[in-house]
Design a protein around this motif. Structure first.
Motif, short mmCIF file in Angstrom:
data_model
loop_
_atom_site.label_atom_id
_atom_site.label_comp_id
_atom_site.label_asym_id
_atom_site.label_seq_id
_atom_site.Cartn_x
_atom_site.Cartn_y
_atom_site.Cartn_z
N LEU A 109 -16.94 -37.42 -22.06
CA LEU A 109 -17.62 -38.44 -21.29
C LEU A 109 -16.71 -39.63 -21.11
O LEU A 109 -15.72 -39.79 -21.82
N GLU A 110 -17.08 -40.46 -20.14
CA GLU A 110 -16.42 -41.75 -19.92
C GLU A 110 -17.51 -42.79 -19.98
O GLU A 110 -18.62 -42.58 -19.47
N THR A 130 -15.57 -38.66 -30.42
CA THR A 130 -14.47 -39.53 -30.81
C THR A 130 -13.66 -39.90 -29.58
O THR A 130 -13.71 -39.22 -28.55
N LEU A 131 -12.93 -40.98 -29.70
CA LEU A 131 -12.08 -41.42 -28.60
C LEU A 131 -11.07 -40.33 -28.26
O LEU A 131 -10.56 -39.64 -29.14
N CYS A 132 -10.77 -40.21 -26.98
CA CYS A 132 -9.80 -39.23 -26.51
C CYS A 132 -9.05 -39.81 -25.32
O CYS A 132 -9.50 -40.79 -24.72
N PRO A 133 -7.93 -39.21 -24.96
CA PRO A 133 -7.22 -39.68 -23.76
C PRO A 133 -8.06 -39.40 -22.51
O PRO A 133 -8.97 -38.55 -22.54
N MET A 147 -14.44 -40.28 -24.44
CA MET A 147 -14.81 -39.73 -25.74
C MET A 147 -15.04 -38.23 -25.56
O MET A 147 -15.36 -37.77 -24.46
N SER A 148 -14.85 -37.50 -26.66
CA SER A 148 -14.98 -36.06 -26.58
C SER A 148 -15.55 -35.51 -27.88
O SER A 148 -15.38 -36.10 -28.95
N LEU A 149 -16.21 -34.37 -27.75
CA LEU A 149 -16.79 -33.67 -28.89
C LEU A 149 -16.36 -32.22 -28.84
O LEU A 149 -16.59 -31.54 -27.83
N ALA A 150 -15.72 -31.75 -29.90
CA ALA A 150 -15.38 -30.33 -29.98
C ALA A 150 -16.65 -29.57 -30.36
O ALA A 150 -17.33 -29.92 -31.31
#
Length: 151
Positions: A109-110, A130-133, A147-150
């Motif tokens: 998401l952004e 968590t924050l991601c590129p 942000m991203s979730l595995a």
């Protein structure tokens, strides 16, 4: 609370999405607003849900398929009169579960960085995001964070 698959045709959702766009533009410059309007949400790769309680629209959210293993959360919004009732949490959990059901490996998401977005960032972090590129078409932007979730 009832979560419904929504066809984006009702006047209530049109008003909610306009309020969402208006709020995004109040807190971020135009080039940093990535919220979608009704027409942009009416594409096959986006599934859109609304949350209702006794005929009252409480909130909305969408899941965009970026590819067979990666989804993106879009248009998360709770009507300001119904905030702090768990609407966003219920909908976010629904979207995460749907992403898992589809077999996505990642859900991203952004969202914004101004203080008006603090509650959203905290909600996403509470579910393991968590924050991601930047991903997809997003770029580094001081008004935006990804942000991203595995899964």
């Amino acid at each position: 609370m009832e979560i419904r698959l929504d066809d984006l045709q009702g006047p209530e959702i049109a008003a909610m999405l306009q309020a969402h766009l208006d709020e995004m533009h109040r807190h971020s410059p135009a080039e940093s607003v990535h919220a979608l309007d009704l027409d942009a949400l009416r594409v096959p790769e986006i599934t859109f849900w609304t949350v209702w309680d006794e005929g009252v629209l409480l909130g909305c959210g969408a899941l965009r398929e970026l590819d067979a293993k990666h989804g993106e959360i879009k248009s998360m919004r709770t009507d300001e009169r119904h905030r702090r009732r768990g609407v966003a949490t219920v909908l976010l959990d629904h979207i995460i579960e749907e992403a898992r059901r589809r077999g996505y490996a990642r859900l991203s998401l952004e969202t914004g960085t101004p203080a008006a977005f603090d509650a959203a960032r905290l909600l996403y972090a509470s579910r393991g995001f968590t924050l991601c590129p930047p991903f997809g078409d997003y770029r580094e932007d001081p008004y935006s964070v990804c942000m991203s979730l595995a899964l």
